[in-house]
Design a protein around this motif. Structure first.
Motif, short mmCIF file in Angstrom:
data_model
loop_
_atom_site.label_atom_id
_atom_site.label_comp_id
_atom_site.label_asym_id
_atom_site.label_seq_id
_atom_site.Cartn_x
_atom_site.Cartn_y
_atom_site.Cartn_z
N ILE A 93 0.83 -1.21 0.00
CA ILE A 93 0.00 0.00 0.00
C ILE A 93 0.86 1.26 0.00
O ILE A 93 0.52 2.26 -0.65
CB ILE A 93 -0.97 -0.01 1.21
N GLU A 94 1.98 1.23 0.70
CA GLU A 94 2.84 2.42 0.75
C GLU A 94 3.41 2.76 -0.64
O GLU A 94 3.49 3.93 -1.02
CB GLU A 94 3.95 2.26 1.78
N THR A 95 3.79 1.72 -1.39
CA THR A 95 4.28 1.94 -2.76
C THR A 95 3.16 2.50 -3.63
O THR A 95 3.37 3.41 -4.44
CB THR A 95 4.82 0.62 -3.36
N LEU A 96 1.96 1.95 -3.47
CA LEU A 96 0.80 2.45 -4.21
C LEU A 96 0.55 3.91 -3.89
O LEU A 96 0.30 4.72 -4.79
CB LEU A 96 -0.44 1.62 -3.90
N LYS A 97 0.62 4.27 -2.63
CA LYS A 97 0.38 5.67 -2.25
C LYS A 97 1.40 6.60 -2.90
O LYS A 97 1.06 7.71 -3.33
CB LYS A 97 0.40 5.82 -0.73
N LEU A 98 2.65 6.15 -2.99
CA LEU A 98 3.67 6.97 -3.66
C LEU A 98 3.33 7.15 -5.13
O LEU A 98 3.47 8.24 -5.69
CB LEU A 98 5.06 6.33 -3.51
N ASP A 99 2.88 6.07 -5.77
CA ASP A 99 2.46 6.13 -7.18
C ASP A 99 1.29 7.10 -7.34
O ASP A 99 1.28 7.94 -8.24
CB ASP A 99 2.09 4.73 -7.66
N LEU A 100 0.31 6.99 -6.43
CA LEU A 100 -0.85 7.88 -6.49
C LEU A 100 -0.44 9.34 -6.30
O LEU A 100 -0.94 10.23 -6.98
CB LEU A 100 -1.87 7.49 -5.42
N GLU A 101 0.46 9.57 -5.37
CA GLU A 101 0.91 10.93 -5.09
C GLU A 101 1.56 11.56 -6.32
O GLU A 101 1.42 12.76 -6.57
CB GLU A 101 1.89 10.91 -3.91
#
Length: 194
Positions: free
Chosen positions: A3-11
């Protein structure tokens, strides 16, 4: 899925405001999932991805819709604000390997709703509508209702949305009418006398 990697991608993909909206929708979806006994993990994933393609180029989304048999061509006849959910439902499988149809459907229909919405569909549709950063007429009633009745809250949101579009002389996507009618049936059980 990390999820943390996904959040970085989303950001990176989203504006600061849209990213913060996504985090608020995610928190709201998790609370709704807990309240109404739905998978919190599925709600979290669907909420995080619901606006994943919000800022993709219109031409790219148009090409995706036109060239993919899983997406209705009818979308192209309506405002492009409706395109990002259906396109994201495909992109998350391509990029992240997410094949859970319930998650993909919740993302696909989060803007319009649809007839026979699943509980997860309702949660994402509603979380996007009532997240704490939103403020518009009729919202408090929907938020209060969402604490006790998921279907009725979705009905109120669908009703407000259809009314708003009609008052602005905007077209209404057929799935939005189908969602309203189906939710009305679920809430009122048939014909409603006024």
């Amino acid at each position: 899925m990390d999820i943390e990697t996904l959040k970085l991608d989303l950001e990176e993909r989203l504006t600061k405001g849209r990213y913060e909206h996504t985090l608020r929708v995610t928190d709201t979806a998790i609370k709704l999932a807990e309240t109404f006994r739905e998978s919190e993990e599925n709600a979290k994933i669907a909420a995080l991805f619901h606006d994943y393609c919000k800022y993709d180029s219109l031409e790219e989304m148009k090409q995706t819709i036109a060239s993919n048999s899983k997406l209705p061509d009818l979308l192209l006849s309506f405002h492009h604000e409706l395109w990002h959910g259906p396109v994201a439902s495909l992109r998350i499988e391509e990029k992240y390997g997410i094949t859970n149809q319930e998650i993909k459907d919740a993302i696909f229909f989060h803007t319009t709703g649809r007839s026979n919405m699943t509980k997860l569909d309702k949660i994402i549709f509603l979380a996007d509508y009532i997240e704490p950063g939103r403020d518009f007429p009729g919202l408090d009633e929907v938020r209060d209702t969402a604490k006790i009745d998921l279907t009725k809250a979705c009905y109120l949101a669908a009703k407000n949305t259809v009314r708003y579009l009609m008052e602005k002389n905007r077209t209404v996507y057929p799935d939005s009418f189908h969602a309203y009618n189906d939710l009305n049936q679920q809430v009122f059980g048939g014909m409603k006398d006024e």
